[in-house]
Design a protein around this motif. Structure first.
Motif, PDB file in Angstrom:
ATOM      1  N   MET A   1      16.424  -7.299  27.285  1.00 19.22           N
ATOM      2  CA  MET A   1      17.736  -7.120  26.663  1.00 19.22           C
ATOM      3  C   MET A   1      18.111  -5.642  26.713  1.00 19.22           C
ATOM      4  O   MET A   1      17.392  -4.783  26.227  1.00 19.22           O
ATOM      5  CB  MET A   1      17.705  -7.612  25.213  1.00 19.22           C
ATOM      6  N   THR A   2      19.254  -5.320  27.347  1.00 18.14           N
ATOM      7  CA  THR A   2      19.610  -3.934  27.593  1.00 18.14           C
ATOM      8  C   THR A   2      20.151  -3.258  26.344  1.00 18.14           C
ATOM      9  O   THR A   2      20.596  -3.899  25.390  1.00 18.14           O
ATOM     10  CB  THR A   2      20.673  -3.861  28.696  1.00 18.14           C
ATOM     11  N   THR A   3      20.146  -1.916  26.404  1.00 21.31           N
ATOM     12  CA  THR A   3      20.705  -1.127  25.302  1.00 21.31           C
ATOM     13  C   THR A   3      22.184  -1.421  25.134  1.00 21.31           C
ATOM     14  O   THR A   3      22.703  -1.500  24.012  1.00 21.31           O
ATOM     15  CB  THR A   3      20.488   0.376  25.578  1.00 21.31           C
ATOM     16  N   SER A   4      22.899  -1.576  26.262  1.00 20.46           N
ATOM     17  CA  SER A   4      24.336  -1.872  26.213  1.00 20.46           C
ATOM     18  C   SER A   4      24.596  -3.202  25.510  1.00 20.46           C
ATOM     19  O   SER A   4      25.533  -3.321  24.707  1.00 20.46           O
ATOM     20  CB  SER A   4      24.903  -1.911  27.633  1.00 20.46           C
ATOM     21  N   PHE A   5      23.767  -4.202  25.811  1.00 20.97           N
ATOM     22  CA  PHE A   5      23.896  -5.519  25.188  1.00 20.97           C
ATOM     23  C   PHE A   5      23.745  -5.406  23.675  1.00 20.97           C
ATOM     24  O   PHE A   5      24.544  -5.958  22.912  1.00 20.97           O
ATOM     25  CB  PHE A   5      22.819  -6.444  25.772  1.00 20.97           C
ATOM     26  N   LEU A   6      22.728  -4.664  23.243  1.00 21.77           N
ATOM     27  CA  LEU A   6      22.489  -4.490  21.811  1.00 21.77           C
ATOM     28  C   LEU A   6      23.601  -3.698  21.149  1.00 21.77           C
ATOM     29  O   LEU A   6      24.025  -4.014  20.034  1.00 21.77           O
ATOM     30  CB  LEU A   6      21.143  -3.789  21.595  1.00 21.77           C
ATOM     31  N   ARG A   7      24.101  -2.652  21.836  1.00 17.83           N
ATOM     32  CA  ARG A   7      25.171  -1.838  21.257  1.00 17.83           C
ATOM     33  C   ARG A   7      26.432  -2.663  21.045  1.00 17.83           C
ATOM     34  O   ARG A   7      27.075  -2.576  19.994  1.00 17.83           O
ATOM     35  CB  ARG A   7      25.470  -0.649  22.163  1.00 17.83           C
ATOM     36  N   ILE A   8      26.788  -3.468  22.034  1.00 13.91           N
ATOM     37  CA  ILE A   8      27.976  -4.313  21.908  1.00 13.91           C
ATOM     38  C   ILE A   8      27.803  -5.304  20.765  1.00 13.91           C
ATOM     39  O   ILE A   8      28.729  -5.541  19.980  1.00 13.91           O
ATOM     40  CB  ILE A   8      28.241  -5.053  23.240  1.00 13.91           C
ATOM     41  N   ALA A   9      26.602  -5.887  20.651  1.00 16.70           N
ATOM     42  CA  ALA A   9      26.345  -6.841  19.568  1.00 16.70           C
ATOM     43  C   ALA A   9      26.488  -6.175  18.205  1.00 16.70           C
ATOM     44  O   ALA A   9      27.069  -6.752  17.274  1.00 16.70           O
ATOM     45  CB  ALA A   9      24.943  -7.446  19.718  1.00 16.70           C
ATOM     46  N   VAL A  10      25.986  -4.950  18.082  1.00 16.25           N
ATOM     47  CA  VAL A  10      26.075  -4.240  16.806  1.00 16.25           C
ATOM     48  C   VAL A  10      27.523  -3.942  16.447  1.00 16.25           C
ATOM     49  O   VAL A  10      27.970  -4.192  15.319  1.00 16.25           O
ATOM     50  CB  VAL A  10      25.257  -2.928  16.861  1.00 16.25           C
ATOM     51  N   VAL A  11      28.285  -3.426  17.404  1.00 18.77           N
ATOM     52  CA  VAL A  11      29.682  -3.067  17.130  1.00 18.77           C
ATOM     53  C   VAL A  11      30.506  -4.304  16.795  1.00 18.77           C
ATOM     54  O   VAL A  11      31.261  -4.325  15.807  1.00 18.77           O
ATOM     55  CB  VAL A  11      30.298  -2.319  18.333  1.00 18.77           C
ATOM     56  N   LEU A  12      30.376  -5.357  17.600  1.00 24.65           N
ATOM     57  CA  LEU A  12      31.135  -6.580  17.345  1.00 24.65           C
ATOM     58  C   LEU A  12      30.721  -7.214  16.021  1.00 24.65           C
ATOM     59  O   LEU A  12      31.564  -7.742  15.280  1.00 24.65           O
ATOM     60  CB  LEU A  12      30.936  -7.575  18.486  1.00 24.65           C
ATOM     61  N   GLY A  13      29.420  -7.175  15.725  1.00 26.01           N
ATOM     62  CA  GLY A  13      28.945  -7.734  14.467  1.00 26.01           C
ATOM     63  C   GLY A  13      29.534  -7.016  13.267  1.00 26.01           C
ATOM     64  O   GLY A  13      29.964  -7.641  12.293  1.00 26.01           O
ATOM     65  N   LEU A  14      29.579  -5.674  13.328  1.00 33.31           N
ATOM     66  CA  LEU A  14      30.121  -4.906  12.215  1.00 33.31           C
ATOM     67  C   LEU A  14      31.630  -5.095  12.081  1.00 33.31           C
ATOM     68  O   LEU A  14      32.162  -5.175  10.971  1.00 33.31           O
ATOM     69  CB  LEU A  14      29.781  -3.424  12.386  1.00 33.31           C
ATOM     70  N   LEU A  15      32.341  -5.183  13.210  1.00 37.80           N
ATOM     71  CA  LEU A  15      33.778  -5.449  13.152  1.00 37.80           C
ATOM     72  C   LEU A  15      34.061  -6.810  12.532  1.00 37.80           C
ATOM     73  O   LEU A  15      34.978  -6.971  11.727  1.00 37.80           O
ATOM     74  CB  LEU A  15      34.382  -5.381  14.563  1.00 37.80           C
ATOM     75  N   THR A  16      33.249  -7.794  12.898  1.00 38.20           N
ATOM     76  CA  THR A  16      33.412  -9.138  12.349  1.00 38.20           C
ATOM     77  C   THR A  16      33.059  -9.183  10.870  1.00 38.20           C
ATOM     78  O   THR A  16      33.646  -9.960  10.099  1.00 38.20           O
ATOM     79  CB  THR A  16      32.520 -10.129  13.118  1.00 38.20           C
ATOM     80  N   ALA A  17      32.111  -8.342  10.449  1.00 36.11           N
ATOM     81  CA  ALA A  17      31.606  -8.402   9.073  1.00 36.11           C
ATOM     82  C   ALA A  17      32.529  -7.762   8.052  1.00 36.11           C
ATOM     83  O   ALA A  17      32.383  -8.023   6.854  1.00 36.11           O
ATOM     84  CB  ALA A  17      30.236  -7.732   8.995  1.00 36.11           C
ATOM     85  N   VAL A  18      33.495  -6.940   8.481  1.00 26.97           N
ATOM     86  CA  VAL A  18      34.344  -6.230   7.520  1.00 26.97           C
ATOM     87  C   VAL A  18      35.079  -7.195   6.606  1.00 26.97           C
ATOM     88  O   VAL A  18      35.096  -7.033   5.375  1.00 26.97           O
ATOM     89  CB  VAL A  18      35.338  -5.308   8.257  1.00 26.97           C
ATOM     90  N   GLY A  19      35.702  -8.243   7.179  1.00 19.56           N
ATOM     91  CA  GLY A  19      36.423  -9.222   6.363  1.00 19.56           C
ATOM     92  C   GLY A  19      35.517  -9.991   5.419  1.00 19.56           C
ATOM     93  O   GLY A  19      35.767 -10.028   4.203  1.00 19.56           O
ATOM     94  N   PRO A  20      34.456 -10.623   5.930  1.00 12.81           N
ATOM     95  CA  PRO A  20      33.532 -11.319   5.038  1.00 12.81           C
ATOM     96  C   PRO A  20      32.889 -10.412   3.992  1.00 12.81           C
ATOM     97  O   PRO A  20      32.559 -10.868   2.902  1.00 12.81           O
ATOM     98  CB  PRO A  20      32.471 -11.870   6.006  1.00 12.81           C
ATOM     99  N   PHE A  21      32.712  -9.123   4.318  1.00  8.31           N
ATOM    100  CA  PHE A  21      32.181  -8.193   3.333  1.00  8.31           C
ATOM    101  C   PHE A  21      33.100  -8.138   2.106  1.00  8.31           C
ATOM    102  O   PHE A  21      32.634  -8.042   0.966  1.00  8.31           O
ATOM    103  CB  PHE A  21      32.065  -6.790   3.956  1.00  8.31           C
TER     104      PHE A  21
END
Length: 401
Positions: A1-21
């Motif tokens: 699993m590449t660094t780019s893959f993980l970075r995208i997952a982290v950014v998208l996850g945090l963007l998605t989490a703002v509302g549910p937060f």
């Protein structure tokens, strides 16, 4: 699993989490808000419901816009609206004002719900998309695991208004990450065919796609069972079972741990067994556990540990249902990924809001009405799975789907 893959997952996850937060930190405050603003249970729950409604239905507009102008611009606009709604909620002097700003906050949060799914589809399909979606959900899990406990600590120390100042800071962090860590995934040449007319045509096409609608509503009824728990759990666990807000947060977080821990098996299981088979087994297991919980509680076993144990196992299986149904539903719709994601999100939240409203009509502060609603959602998801995907031997697609 590449660094780019993980970075995208982290950014998208945090963007998605703002509302549910903004939901999960808020839950321990519901009884306190009612006391502070001299509001009853129904108006306080309405401040939660309008957030769901605006966040859900605004997606129907944001999705096509992201097809037309790219993925990042709608995210910036959404985060801006979210910040304004958060500040207004923090300063609200009445329940009516709070409800109004929560509505605006939900409009802004809609972008963070719909656009990341479209980004996943821009980048991957099949098993790789399921793997990225599960990684996104791992990051997203910080909200229901940590937010209620963090919210309860903040509320006890600084009052319920501080919750909204906290989510304002979270949204500002999301703006920074969006600007520095996520590239545009919708090239200009792919936007040229996107317009209001094409969006309407896309919605008409999707509304006639039996597979897309079936898979979307399977996930929708699964999410609805969790929405019912969201809207009722603080009253059941704090008022009925007598938990403190902090202990309530711990119990709430346990279900989130089960959900997101199981979601991390999505990539491995779909690679080995295929998306369809994973969906069928996961939904059947989820429904079986929730119906068993209802049967046990109707038989008189209504202790907190019985409730918590069944929910932990049931929501664990649900953690396999949501990413797999989302990926499978969008697999064939890459050219209108934003529109497909928007319709999916809107139907998810419309189903969830309806379930919350109906369960609220029968809610009396005891656990059984909540459990009946949760089990009903699970049974409906199972019925739709049989109608949409058929039986185990029917046209199984290859694991590489």
């Amino acid at each position: 699993m590449t660094t780019s893959f993980l970075r995208i997952a982290v950014v998208l996850g945090l963007l998605t989490a703002v509302g549910p937060f903004a939901i999960d930190m808020y839950l321990p405050a519901l009884p306190t808000i009612g006391e502070d603003l001299n509001a009853g249970t129904v108006p306080v729950q309405m401040s939660l419901l309008v957030f769901f409604l605006s966040m859900g239905f605004a997606q129907i507009i944001v999705g096509p816009i992201s097809d037309m102008v790219g993925r990042k611009a709608p995210l910036y606009m959404g985060l801006g609206l979210f910040i304004i709604g958060s500040i207004g909620s923090a300063l609200a002097g009445s329940i009516e004002t709070l409800i109004a700003f929560r509505f605006l906050q939900g409009l802004g949060a809609s972008a963070g719900m719909v656009v990341p799914r479209a980004v996943v589809r821009d980048l991957h399909t099949g098993t790789e998309a399921a793997r990225l979606m599960s990684m996104l959900m791992l990051v997203f899990s910080i909200s229901p695991i940590l937010a209620p406990l963090t919210g309860s600590l903040i509320i006890e120390a600084l009052g319920w208004r501080s919750v909204f100042w906290s989510v304002t800071v979270a949204a500002l962090l999301a703006v920074f990450l969006l600007a520095t860590s996520l590239k545009e995934t919708r090239p200009v040449e792919e936007r040229r065919g996107s317009s209001l007319r094409s969006a309407l045509a896309g919605y008409r096409f999707l509304m006639g796609d039996r597979k897309f609608l079936g898979l979307t509503l399977i996930g929708g009824f699964g999410i609805s069972s969790f929405f019912v728990y969201l809207s009722n759990s603080s009253f059941v666990l704090i008022n009925h079972y007598g938990l403190s807000p902090s202990l309530y947060s711990v119990f709430f977080s346990l279900n989130a741990v089960a959900f997101f821990a199981m979601s991390q098996l999505t990539g491995v299981l779909t690679e080995r067994f295929g998306l369809r088979r994973v969906v069928r087994v996961a939904v059947a297991s989820y429904a079986t556990v929730m119906v068993a919980m209802l049967a046990v509680m109707m038989a008189g076993q209504q202790s907190l540990w019985v409730l918590a144990s069944f929910l932990f196992v049931g929501y664990g299986f649900l953690g396999l249902v949501i990413p797999t149904t989302s990926v499978l539903a969008m697999d064939d719709h890459g050219t209108i990924a934003g529109t497909a994601s928007a319709l999916m999100g809107t139907l998810h939240f419309a189903t969830g809001a309806t379930a919350m409203a109906v369960s609220g009509l029968f809610f009396d502060g005891r656990p059984l009405p909540m459990v009946i609603s949760i089990a009903t959602c699970a049974v409906l998801a199972l019925a739709l799975t049989q109608l949409t995907l058929g039986r185990a031997g029917d046209a199984e697609r290859a694991p590489a789907e």
